[in-house]
Write a protein that holds these residues in place. Sequence first.
Motif, PDB file in Angstrom:
ATOM      1  N   ALA A  29     -15.444  -1.823  -3.340  1.00 33.71           N
ATOM      2  CA  ALA A  29     -14.401  -1.974  -4.353  1.00 33.71           C
ATOM      3  C   ALA A  29     -14.217  -3.438  -4.730  1.00 33.71           C
ATOM      4  O   ALA A  29     -14.059  -3.769  -5.920  1.00 33.71           O
ATOM      5  N   THR A  63     -16.065   0.655   2.222  1.00 35.77           N
ATOM      6  CA  THR A  63     -15.334   1.056   1.013  1.00 35.77           C
ATOM      7  C   THR A  63     -14.680  -0.151   0.356  1.00 35.77           C
ATOM      8  O   THR A  63     -14.746  -0.331  -0.871  1.00 35.77           O
ATOM      9  N   THR A  64     -14.048  -1.003   1.182  1.00 32.87           N
ATOM     10  CA  THR A  64     -13.389  -2.195   0.643  1.00 32.87           C
ATOM     11  C   THR A  64     -14.412  -3.172   0.081  1.00 32.87           C
ATOM     12  O   THR A  64     -14.203  -3.795  -0.967  1.00 32.87           O
ATOM     13  N   ASN A 100      -8.976  -1.647  -4.042  1.00 36.03           N
ATOM     14  CA  ASN A 100      -9.318  -0.240  -3.838  1.00 36.03           C
ATOM     15  C   ASN A 100      -8.070   0.648  -3.842  1.00 36.03           C
ATOM     16  O   ASN A 100      -8.111   1.792  -3.415  1.00 36.03           O
ATOM     17  N   SER A 101      -6.952   0.097  -4.356  1.00 39.26           N
ATOM     18  CA  SER A 101      -5.688   0.838  -4.379  1.00 39.26           C
ATOM     19  C   SER A 101      -5.771   2.041  -5.320  1.00 39.26           C
ATOM     20  O   SER A 101      -6.439   1.986  -6.363  1.00 39.26           O
ATOM     21  N   PRO A 102      -5.085   3.147  -4.987  1.00 37.29           N
ATOM     22  CA  PRO A 102      -5.079   4.305  -5.895  1.00 37.29           C
ATOM     23  C   PRO A 102      -4.200   4.078  -7.123  1.00 37.29           C
ATOM     24  O   PRO A 102      -4.236   4.878  -8.064  1.00 37.29           O
ATOM     25  N   HIS A 103      -3.415   3.005  -7.125  1.00 36.91           N
ATOM     26  CA  HIS A 103      -2.524   2.723  -8.251  1.00 36.91           C
ATOM     27  C   HIS A 103      -3.177   1.716  -9.195  1.00 36.91           C
ATOM     28  O   HIS A 103      -3.532   0.593  -8.786  1.00 36.91           O
ATOM     29  N   ASP A 104      -3.340   2.104 -10.450  1.00 35.12           N
ATOM     30  CA  ASP A 104      -4.030   1.247 -11.424  1.00 35.12           C
ATOM     31  C   ASP A 104      -3.397  -0.135 -11.526  1.00 35.12           C
ATOM     32  O   ASP A 104      -4.107  -1.147 -11.535  1.00 35.12           O
ATOM     33  N   ARG A 161      -4.192  -2.363  -8.595  1.00 35.89           N
ATOM     34  CA  ARG A 161      -5.576  -2.856  -8.661  1.00 35.89           C
ATOM     35  C   ARG A 161      -5.691  -4.022  -9.641  1.00 35.89           C
ATOM     36  O   ARG A 161      -6.333  -5.032  -9.362  1.00 35.89           O
ATOM     37  N   PRO A 183       4.176   3.838  -6.464  1.00 39.04           N
ATOM     38  CA  PRO A 183       3.657   2.681  -7.208  1.00 39.04           C
ATOM     39  C   PRO A 183       4.713   1.599  -7.443  1.00 39.04           C
ATOM     40  O   PRO A 183       4.396   0.409  -7.357  1.00 39.04           O
ATOM     41  N   THR A 187       0.836  -1.211   0.000  1.00 40.65           N
ATOM     42  CA  THR A 187       0.000   0.000   0.000  1.00 40.65           C
ATOM     43  C   THR A 187       0.865   1.252   0.000  1.00 40.65           C
ATOM     44  O   THR A 187       0.399   2.332   0.360  1.00 40.65           O
ATOM     45  N   ALA A 247       2.940   4.583  -1.028  1.00 43.06           N
ATOM     46  CA  ALA A 247       2.557   5.711  -1.883  1.00 43.06           C
ATOM     47  C   ALA A 247       3.286   5.685  -3.220  1.00 43.06           C
ATOM     48  O   ALA A 247       2.802   6.269  -4.203  1.00 43.06           O
TER      49      ALA A 247
END
Length: 441
Positions: free
Chosen positions: A414, A410-411, A378-382, A385, A351, A347, A349
Amino acid sequence: MSLLASVYRLLRPVNHPVVDAALAQALPTAERTGRRLIVLSLLERRNDAGLAALVQHYHLLGRQLQHVILEHIPLLDPALRGASRDGDVQTRLNVVDLVGQSVSFRLSYLLSAQLHMDDARVTRAAAAALRKLAESISSLAPRRPGDDVAQRIKWLGVSLAEASACYHQHGRHDVLAAIAHLAPRRIAKLDEHLCDRRCAAQPALRDMIRHADRPEVTRAALYFAALEPLRPAVTEMLSRPDSAGRLGLLIPSAHLLAVPAVAHTVTKAADAVHLCPDAAALAELDPPAQRLAARWTQTLHIPADRRARGLEPLTHSDDPATRLIALRALIQLRDPAADDGIAGLCTDAEPAIARIALRHLIQRRWKGLDELSLRLVNSPHDEIRRMAERHLAPVGLARLWEQWDQMDITTRTAAGKALLKIDGDFHRQLAQRFSDLDSRS
């Protein structure tokens, strides 16, 4: 113009040794204004006898006049060389003060020369001045364009080599402290003396390393480990439990572990668990030292799970480079305890760090990978995910169903969306599970 100033104005163009001798003789007894005029006149005239008088009577001058003389230290080379051999103790002490206060590495040989003297005051002052020069090395920078910093360090190293060679005469520990401050800069002549078992400085330095009662000596321990006769003392110092409180001095030099002999010396430390830094010790290190902490921890002869626990706090560093180095070290362990620390980096920051961590866990078939993948959808990194979705595809709804109560909303959302996208049979399987629940009720 005062009468005194008029006299000096008249004497100024007279280039005769008698004038210089008269000025030099008047210097110790002159009043404040006259003393200033004499000092400026002797510096301007540059006569050897006059400059020698400035060295001889340096201790009598006020701070301002001493500062003026220090600014003209290059003019005093011949006078300082002559005064260093003077029979008067005070004159030799003035030489030490002038070289030390001017921080003149070029003239440091005059300090080591004083260590051959019998007077304890002179040897004590000369050793302290050498230590002062060595302490200034960390802030050493070119004073003017073309300055050769390496040459200045070499001058000091050669002087310390001479000082160590005559250690049997003076026995000053400040000389050994100065050698420690010079580390890890290598001076061949100095190393030669420290490796010579006939040199009295060697056993004294071994004792200082063992006791580790001087921070500069502890800080230089890994440099001393590169010298074969000193390695047992370094190993003994590291094996002592109280060395755990000195990790802040040792770890910043951990780049020296790239030298096989140094690394081997560290691995020989007995019961080295105390040398593994904890989170509190790591927090006190600056980012460059934290990056070296991973190498330090990897080198210690301790169980893999303990090494993993020592590396884990580095994964929470604010410095991305430190986290990446810690990740690399944990991967190299290939131990279940290390995998737990790597999971936290999925997780991250950055990538790239998260991708490397997750790929490693997938290759290792880590036991907690299914649960982790549910969170990572739900990761912000494509890319993270997509990697999590690809892993979840075979387990799909079964894993989501088992972990449902442990996930936040949220999880859950997602994970559900991810399964809808990757599993075309998701609707039918979900309907079947609800139908089974209804039949049991």
